[in-house]
Design an enzyme around this catalytic site. Structure first.
Site, PDB file in Angstrom:
ATOM      1  N   CYS A 132      -1.954  38.512 -27.031  1.00 12.20           N
ATOM      2  CA  CYS A 132      -2.294  37.307 -27.784  1.00 12.20           C
ATOM      3  C   CYS A 132      -2.881  37.672 -29.140  1.00 12.20           C
ATOM      4  CB  CYS A 132      -3.282  36.443 -27.000  1.00 12.20           C
ATOM      5  SG  CYS A 132      -4.926  37.197 -26.861  1.00 12.20           S
TER       6      CYS A 132
ATOM      7  N   CYS B 284      -5.814  40.109 -29.265  1.00  9.09           N
ATOM      8  CA  CYS B 284      -5.427  41.527 -29.196  1.00  9.09           C
ATOM      9  C   CYS B 284      -5.040  42.017 -30.588  1.00  9.09           C
ATOM     10  CB  CYS B 284      -4.234  41.710 -28.261  1.00  9.09           C
ATOM     11  SG  CYS B 284      -4.507  41.170 -26.573  1.00  9.09           S
TER      12      CYS B 284
ATOM     13  N   ASP C 189      14.268  36.232 -68.041  1.00  7.64           N
ATOM     14  CA  ASP C 189      14.841  37.115 -69.051  1.00  7.64           C
ATOM     15  C   ASP C 189      16.224  36.568 -69.409  1.00  7.64           C
ATOM     16  OD1 ASP C 189      15.190  39.506 -70.635  1.00  7.64           O
ATOM     17  OD2 ASP C 189      16.556  40.185 -69.054  1.00  7.64           O
TER      18      ASP C 189
ATOM     19  N   ASP D 168      16.262  41.721 -64.711  1.00 11.38           N
ATOM     20  CA  ASP D 168      17.187  42.652 -64.059  1.00 11.38           C
ATOM     21  C   ASP D 168      17.155  44.057 -64.636  1.00 11.38           C
ATOM     22  OD1 ASP D 168      18.349  42.091 -66.536  1.00 11.38           O
ATOM     23  OD2 ASP D 168      20.380  42.367 -65.749  1.00 11.38           O
TER      24      ASP D 168
ATOM     25  N   ASP E  90      12.156  45.111 -67.882  1.00 13.13           N
ATOM     26  CA  ASP E  90      11.503  43.959 -67.240  1.00 13.13           C
ATOM     27  C   ASP E  90      10.451  44.385 -66.226  1.00 13.13           C
ATOM     28  OD1 ASP E  90      13.151  42.104 -68.593  1.00 13.13           O
ATOM     29  OD2 ASP E  90      14.736  42.388 -67.112  1.00 13.13           O
TER      30      ASP E  90
END
Length: 854
Positions: A11, A14, A443, A642, A646
């Protein structure tokens, strides 16, 4: 992050116990334990041995997750990952449940059927109350032995001062059984005294069936929960099953089938139509269409030819290909995706901290409430049996599991939906953060636009047909490697234009080209160059030239001898789906900003076409991070890019997204990776995040509401007012069903449609107007006194501008250079005195003409 398998957890208590134990180990920076996958992710420099010892000291088991094949040739990472998700407990639970039900039926027949409805009994039991008690004791004891796991785990947790859900069950069942045994012995005394009233009283005090039923019903709930939890990891299991088991290598011209683990970087392998591609590679021979939907979610096959990259687990649909292996084993794209999804499951969302805090004290508090309930009813004058029944009801209805599962099951399903669509959230925190974004910085190049120059307009001069213009342009540009030349050559090829051989080919850097075709000289370049070298009259097309330039396009003029042929304009075009995606983001209540190094005119034009709210132009690559910091003063910011330049901005933003799988640096810096090169995936990622967070809120509400209502009901708080009380058996049933309901609710996320914008609910955004002063972002406000403007001839497009920009910014003392091919000027900002000779040399070395200060 190092990952471990953890065993013995039942549970959320734990889970919290293991986290606390490992977090206390010197060298551990962070620890996240998942009850859903029984896994643990640990960051820091602590040894695996020390971490495992800490888990074992807390009363649980741990082992490291193997991520690759070792020197002994043991299991691969894929096999170990699959093994870690394999459900080994459910088959055992099924056997326990079947055996428990078989024994529970005759027990309930005697304890409930006979006592309540007077069902007939066998002669040896009929009227023999002691025998009936012994009968119930033996069967319930057998059921307790069958379900001994609850008692071992529960009392072990109690001994280690970390009580868990099993502790509540064990205490409840033990209390019911123990009191029943007491009642049975008391009954034997009443039998000796022939006291029928006492015999009947103690007969009603038997709770043997409660102890047995509690264990059986909890097992039913656990079984339902386990089955539902198994479905939440279906997406990850599906990914693990994608990779083929074998590959066909090409060795000395002979094809040889080998296990995929035997493929090494540099090997040549063959892929036939219908085959799965075994590892990442590059096509060296042949061409085909490859179905990449397994990795990107894109159903349309992608054409591949010599030189193109291919990824493992994708399917070759048509042609025969020979490929060169570049990434194998745990380095393939598929393995990286599996690792990202698995790592995300091993981390925790910030919202889970609420449940964690409650879970850490939940079981001790419940045990205390049960003791108080027991004592309160005794003080109120109720019988010992009644007080025990109320206390047992409190123990068995309380459910920390629902709290522990509320967040991770939703996160796992949300991650699975993303993975199917090619949207990879690296952590649970990134999945949650996407729903809170207010500002999106995009961008331009490669994100909003294609990043590739394309022909946009063909305008012929009077008396010239398009075929003549395109043919001359194609012949002239064929030998040039300039992006504009490639765009024109591709366009001509698509149109099927005739291309002639050229002689005396000459490149005039930054201005244009010239060559002889069939004894005639053909020119191509900017307007100034064409007028200068050919002397043609361009006035009929001057208005069109200005119009194209204003639209952010680059007009290239062509002439043959002294005859003007026309204009072919090129531009970095906007992706077809970018405007629609940006419109969806705006409808979702987000402020969309475009970042670009382009000049103001080009940037404004593209920004208007894309439909963004704000355009920030002339931003240096290293200036994007500063822009993001300024935007973050106005709200939560997502950066989408990308490229390598960046990376700083992706790291700085509240959430960084690498689009189109980007560069390796961008992927490492980003929090979310999009496999497809489409902004629609950005909107889809936000929808997945918002749906997941909403589901988590629902789960947490149910988990808290269930316990807040259920515990007082079990304790008998409503008896005086409404006469409501709860039988321990119904409490056990409710406990099992609560976790099942939470997990089932999370599975509803599978019905989310990430690309359906019709159900978008706009979140009101406080952002109004422009957030950033472009002059401040570019540094012009602070460096005005150290600025200068120069004339540079020969710039024809955005690529030329970047070429000049890079050349000048390499000079010590120049902080930035903003070039404009339309005006033929470059604005330079300096931090100290710069020699003009150095500026002139840099411009000329780049292939352009320096014309002095303005």
């Amino acid at each position: 992050m190092e990952q471990f398998n953890v065993t013995g957890m039942s549970c959320a208590a734990c889970q919290t116990r293991v986290e606390k134990a490992v977090s206390a180990v010197p060298g551990v920076k962070s620890c996240a334990v998942s009850l859903l996958t029984n896994s643990m992710g640990v960051e820091g420099d602590a040894s695996a041995k020390a971490i495992i010892q800490a888990v074992e000291a807390a009363g649980y088991g741990a082992s490291t997750k193997v991520t690759g094949r070792n020197s002994a040739g043991e299991k691969s990472g894929k096999q170990n990952a699959a093994d870690s998700l394999k459900d080994t407990e459910t088959p055992k639970m099924k056997k326990r449940l079947i055996a428990s039900i078989i024994l529970l039926i005759p027990l309930m027949y005697v304890s409930m059927g006979h006592m309540m409805w007077n069902w007939p009994l066998p002669p040896f039991l009929d009227g023999n109350h002691v025998a009936m008690g012994l009968y119930e004791l033996l069967i319930s004891a057998l059921i307790m032995v069958i379900n001994q796991k609850f008692f071992i785990s529960g009392f072990k947790g109690l001994i280690h001062h970390s009580p868990n859900m099993d502790t509540l069950i064990a205490l409840g069942a033990t209390a019911s059984f123990g009191y029943s045994v007491f009642a049975l012995f008391a009954m034997t005394s009443a039998v000796l005294q022939a006291d029928q009233a006492q015999i009947s009283y103690y007969m009603d005090q038997f709770y043997f069936e409660s102890a047995a039923t509690i264990l059986t019903l909890i097992t039913v709930g656990k079984l339902l929960e386990a089955k539902s939890k198994g479905k939440t990891t279906n997406a990850l299991k599906a990914l693990m099953n994608l990779a083929p088991e074998t590959a066909v290598l090409l060795v000395d011209g002979v094809e040889k089938t080998v296990p995929v683990e035997a493929v090494k970087v540099g090997d040549l392998f063959v892929v036939r139509p219908g085959d799965k591609i075994p590892v990442d590679g590059i096509v060296t021979e042949g061409q085909s269409a490859v179905n990449e939907s397994a990795l990107t979610g894109e159903s349309i096959p992608v054409e591949k030819q010599t030189g193109d990259k291919i990824s493992s687990a994708t399917i070759n649909t048509s042609g025969y290909m020979v490929c060169h292996a570049t990434r194998v084993g745990e380095d393939t794209t598929l393995s990286e995706i599996i690792r990202m999804v698995s790592d995300a499951a091993a981390t925790k969302a910030p919202i889970a901290k609420i449940a964690d805090k409650v879970s850490g004290v939940f079981v001790p508090v419940v045990i205390t409430i049960a003791l108080v309930t027991f004592e309160a009813w005794l003080i109120a004058g109720q019988t010992l049996g009644y007080a025990i029944a109320r206390a047992v009801s409190v123990l068995v209805i309380s459910c920390p599991c629902a709290l522990g599962l509320a967040t991770p099951v939703a996160i796992m399903v949300g991650n699975g939906i993303g993975a199917k669509s090619g949207i990879l959230f690296k952590t649970s925190a990134s999945l949650e953060q996407a729903s809170r974004i207010q500002i999106i910085a995009l961008d331009k190049t490669g994100t909003i636009t294609t990043g590739v120059m394309k022909v946009t307009d063909v305008v012929t001069a009077e008396g010239v047909n398009e075929a003549e213009l395109v043919s001359a342009a194609s012949s002239l540009e064929a030998k040039s490697e300039h992006p504009i030349s490639k765009a024109i050559a591709l366009y001509a090829n698509q149109k099927g234009a005739a291309t002639s051989e050229t002689t005396d080919f000459e490149v005039v850097a930054g201005n244009g080209l010239k060559a002889r075709i069939n004894s005639e000289t053909v020119f191509g370049g900017n307007a100034e160059y064409i007028v200068k070298v050919s002397g043609v009259d361009i006035s009929p097309l001057k208005e069109k030239i200005s119009e194209l330039s204003a639209q952010g396009k680059t007009p290239v003029l062509f002439a043959k001898e002294n005859k003007l042929l026309g204009i072919i304009s090129v531009a970095d075009t906007i992706k077809e789906d970018s405007p629609a995606a940006i419109n969806q983001l705006k409808n979702m209540g987000l402020h969309v900003v475009m970042l670009t190094g382009d000049n103001e005119t080009t940037a404004r034009t593209i920004g208007a076409q894309a439909g963004v709210d704000e355009v920030i132009a002339s931003v240096k690559p290293d200036g994007k991070e500063e822009v993001i910091r300024n935007l973050m003063k106005n709200g939560k910011v997502m950066m989408v890019g990308d490229g390598i330049n960046d990376a700083p901005a992706l790291t700085t933003a509240d959430l960084g997204i690498a689009i189109g799988a980007g560069t390796d640096v961008a992927i490492d810096a980003a929090d979310v990776v999009l496999m497809k090169n489409s902004l629609l995936d950005v909107a889809a990622a936000i929808r997945i995040s918002r749906s997941t967070l909403r589901n988590i809120h629902e789960n947490l509400f149910w988990a808290f509401f269930y316990n807040v209502i259920g515990i007082p009901l079990a304790a008998g708080c409503y008896v005086a007012a409404f006469g409501w009380s709860l039988n321990p058996m119904f409490g056990a049933a409710a406990m099992g069903l609560s976790s099942f309901c939470v997990v089932t609710n999370a599975l509803r996320l599978n019905f989310v449609k990430p690309y359906d914008s019709s159900r978008d609910k706009s979140v009101k955004n406080p952002v109004k107007g422009n957030l950033i002063n472009t002059e401040v972002v570019s540094g012009k406000a602070t460096l005005e006194e150290n600025s200068m403007k120069i004339n540079v001839k020969g710039m024809m497009c955005g690529h030329c501008e970047m070429h000049v920009k890079k050349a000048l910014e390499a000079i010590d003392g120049i902080t930035s250079a903003t070039a404009s091919h339309e005006s033929g000027t470059v604005t330079i900002e300096t931090s100290k005195a710069v020699d003009e000779a150095a500026i002139k040399a840099a411009v000329e070395e780049a292939g352009y003409e320096y014309c002095g200060n303005c």
